[in-house]
Design a protein around this motif. Structure first.
Motif, PDB file in Angstrom:
ATOM      1  N   VAL A   1      33.342  93.725 -25.637  1.00 16.76           N
ATOM      2  CA  VAL A   1      32.694  94.493 -26.703  1.00 16.76           C
ATOM      3  C   VAL A   1      32.260  93.575 -27.828  1.00 16.76           C
ATOM      4  O   VAL A   1      31.112  93.635 -28.299  1.00 16.76           O
ATOM      5  CB  VAL A   1      33.633  95.603 -27.232  1.00 16.76           C
ATOM      6  N   GLU A   2      33.164  92.700 -28.294  1.00 13.72           N
ATOM      7  CA  GLU A   2      32.779  91.829 -29.412  1.00 13.72           C
ATOM      8  C   GLU A   2      31.738  90.790 -28.983  1.00 13.72           C
ATOM      9  O   GLU A   2      30.846  90.443 -29.768  1.00 13.72           O
ATOM     10  CB  GLU A   2      34.011  91.147 -30.016  1.00 13.72           C
TER      11      GLU A   2
ATOM     12  N   GLY B   1      19.745  97.686 -18.901  1.00  8.49           N
ATOM     13  CA  GLY B   1      18.542  96.976 -19.320  1.00  8.49           C
ATOM     14  C   GLY B   1      17.717  97.764 -20.320  1.00  8.49           C
ATOM     15  O   GLY B   1      17.179  97.208 -21.289  1.00  8.49           O
ATOM     16  N   GLN B   2      17.620  99.078 -20.114  1.00 14.69           N
ATOM     17  CA  GLN B   2      16.870  99.920 -21.046  1.00 14.69           C
ATOM     18  C   GLN B   2      17.529  99.933 -22.422  1.00 14.69           C
ATOM     19  O   GLN B   2      16.850  99.855 -23.452  1.00 14.69           O
ATOM     20  CB  GLN B   2      16.769 101.333 -20.487  1.00 14.69           C
ATOM     21  N   SER B   3      18.859 100.000 -22.448  1.00 22.53           N
ATOM     22  CA  SER B   3      19.576  99.978 -23.721  1.00 22.53           C
ATOM     23  C   SER B   3      19.377  98.642 -24.434  1.00 22.53           C
ATOM     24  O   SER B   3      19.197  98.592 -25.653  1.00 22.53           O
ATOM     25  CB  SER B   3      21.071 100.231 -23.501  1.00 22.53           C
ATOM     26  N   TRP B   4      19.394  97.578 -23.660  1.00 22.81           N
ATOM     27  CA  TRP B   4      19.215  96.240 -24.233  1.00 22.81           C
ATOM     28  C   TRP B   4      17.818  96.090 -24.818  1.00 22.81           C
ATOM     29  O   TRP B   4      17.652  95.651 -25.965  1.00 22.81           O
ATOM     30  CB  TRP B   4      19.465  95.188 -23.164  1.00 22.81           C
TER      31      TRP B   4
ATOM     32  N   GLU C   1      29.139 104.530 -25.284  1.00 28.22           N
ATOM     33  CA  GLU C   1      29.140 105.255 -24.012  1.00 28.22           C
ATOM     34  C   GLU C   1      30.148 104.661 -23.042  1.00 28.22           C
ATOM     35  O   GLU C   1      30.877 105.395 -22.360  1.00 28.22           O
ATOM     36  CB  GLU C   1      27.740 105.240 -23.400  1.00 28.22           C
ATOM     37  N   VAL C   2      30.198 103.345 -22.976  1.00 28.79           N
ATOM     38  CA  VAL C   2      31.162 102.679 -22.100  1.00 28.79           C
ATOM     39  C   VAL C   2      32.586 103.017 -22.522  1.00 28.79           C
ATOM     40  O   VAL C   2      33.445 103.351 -21.689  1.00 28.79           O
ATOM     41  CB  VAL C   2      30.947 101.159 -22.099  1.00 28.79           C
ATOM     42  N   GLN C   3      32.861 102.925 -23.810  1.00 29.59           N
ATOM     43  CA  GLN C   3      34.208 103.222 -24.292  1.00 29.59           C
ATOM     44  C   GLN C   3      34.599 104.673 -23.990  1.00 29.59           C
ATOM     45  O   GLN C   3      35.742 104.951 -23.619  1.00 29.59           O
ATOM     46  CB  GLN C   3      34.293 102.933 -25.796  1.00 29.59           C
TER      47      GLN C   3
ATOM     48  N   ARG D   1      22.376  98.659 -28.616  1.00 28.45           N
ATOM     49  CA  ARG D   1      23.646  98.049 -28.198  1.00 28.45           C
ATOM     50  C   ARG D   1      24.832  98.961 -28.505  1.00 28.45           C
ATOM     51  O   ARG D   1      25.703  99.182 -27.654  1.00 28.45           O
ATOM     52  CB  ARG D   1      23.854  96.700 -28.886  1.00 28.45           C
ATOM     53  N   GLU D   2      24.884  99.456 -29.736  1.00 27.23           N
ATOM     54  CA  GLU D   2      26.046 100.247 -30.132  1.00 27.23           C
ATOM     55  C   GLU D   2      26.136 101.543 -29.347  1.00 27.23           C
ATOM     56  O   GLU D   2      27.234 102.023 -29.047  1.00 27.23           O
ATOM     57  CB  GLU D   2      26.000 100.522 -31.630  1.00 27.23           C
TER      58      GLU D   2
END
Length: 342
Positions: free
Chosen positions: A290-291, A320-323, A334-336, A328-329
């Motif tokens: 994450v960091e 890739g779309q998020s990037w 979403e992952v968390q 990013r956040e």
């Protein structure tokens, strides 16, 4: 003698670097913060974005000592490099808090075996050519053969000499990695052995070098294994196996090069989404990923961003779309959330 740490970055705090080669600080990022806040670190750091890069080891030592005096901090490490997209320097602040894992590397060997003068000279020539190429923004390379060949003509010509050199000197390179008391010789051996034609034959040598007490040796070994891992993914018929466990552990290292290069390797190893690897990353490395995914330098944060997304069950297309959209956040959140549901 010049350092043989062959990196995509040239770190200011290595003995041979010269501060005047480094532009002002463009970005400052952090890792290892769990209970200590970024604000606390910045207040003790003194320098900020836009300031001139630190120009002496004494300055660096003083700041690291000041950071290590903060509550719950045991050790701090500053790492500088070149360059951001706008040509400025990067500065990374690593923190080891109380209770964090401590990496135990093997004791440095004491043997007198050394590389030949010819090999050393070639290593110095490549270090010069590589540094000039990086500072010109010409660091791209072809990895299709399982080792790096830079687009820069001067650097590539030297790398091409590493190929027959590795074949003729494999026994010597292995002895240097295991026995030589000279860390510069071990680092250069780790760089050159990667050009041996049979990649499966040198994986064990490079994995063993990951335990080296010297960061430059580990860095070169990790970088080589990262390229080999990508080659193995592209050529499954060659049955090259690069173990993932050491790289997951190094995502929590205090040394920035350990983290950066281990992420590059894991970026290759997670392409096929091996269940055991993803499980280990979920258990041991999510806070670190994450960091690292938040690092402002895209070239450093991007790989960890993709690994984190894979750990969270997202497709590479979604990641890739998020990037590309700068979210990013949103992806991190979403992952968390996905991981909390497990």
């Amino acid at each position: 003698m010049k350092s043989f740490v062959i990196l995509l970055l040239f770190f200011l705090f290595l003995p041979t670097a010269r501060a005047q080669e480094f532009p002002p600080i463009g970005t400052i990022d952090f890792y290892g913060l769990r209970t200590v806040s970024e604000r606390q670190i910045r207040e003790a750091l003194i320098v900020k974005e836009g300031d001139a890069m630190l120009n002496s080891k004494e300055e660096v030592d003083a700041i690291e000592k000041r950071l290590a005096s903060l509550p719950n901090v045991i050790e701090a490490k500053l790492n500088a490099g070149c360059c951001t997209g706008d040509g400025k320097s990067t500065l990374y602040i690593g923190i080891r808090e109380k209770g964090a894992d401590v990496f135990q590397f093997r004791t440095a060997p004491v043997g007198k075996v050394r590389l030949t003068d010819k090999i050393l000279k070639l290593g110095e020539e490549f270090a010069d050519a590589h540094q000039k190429a990086v500072l010109k923004g010409d660091a791209a390379e072809d990895r299709s053969a399982g080792h790096g060949l830079m687009n820069n003509a001067e650097a590539r010509a030297i790398q091409e000499k590493f190929i027959p050199l590795a074949s003729r000197n494999l026994k010597l390179l292995r002895r240097i990695l295991r026995e030589s008391s000279d860390a510069q010789h071990r680092a250069l051996a780790a760089e050159i052995i990667a050009y041996y034609k049979d990649k499966s034959a040198i994986v064990a040598d490079l994995v063993e070098a990951l335990k080296d007490a010297d960061g430059s040796v580990r860095n070169n070994a990790m970088r080589a294994l990262g390229v080999i891992a990508g080659y193995a993914q592209a050529h499954p018929e060659k049955k090259i196996k690069v173990p993932f466990e050491p790289f997951v552990a190094m995502l929590n290292s205090l040394e920035w090069t350990d983290r950066n290069k281990s992420a590059l390797v894991l970026g290759e190893l997670t392409v096929r989404r091996d269940a055991e690897l993803l499980k280990l990353l979920r258990e041991k490395a999510v806070p670190a990923l994450v960091e690292m995914a938040r690092w402002k330098n895209d070239g450093h944060g991007g790989t960890s961003f993709f690994i984190l997304g894979r750990v969270g069950g997202l497709s590479d297309e979604e990641i890739g779309q998020s990037w590309m959209s700068g979210k990013r956040e949103d992806l991190i959140a979403e992952v968390q959330q996905n991981l909390r549901k497990r």
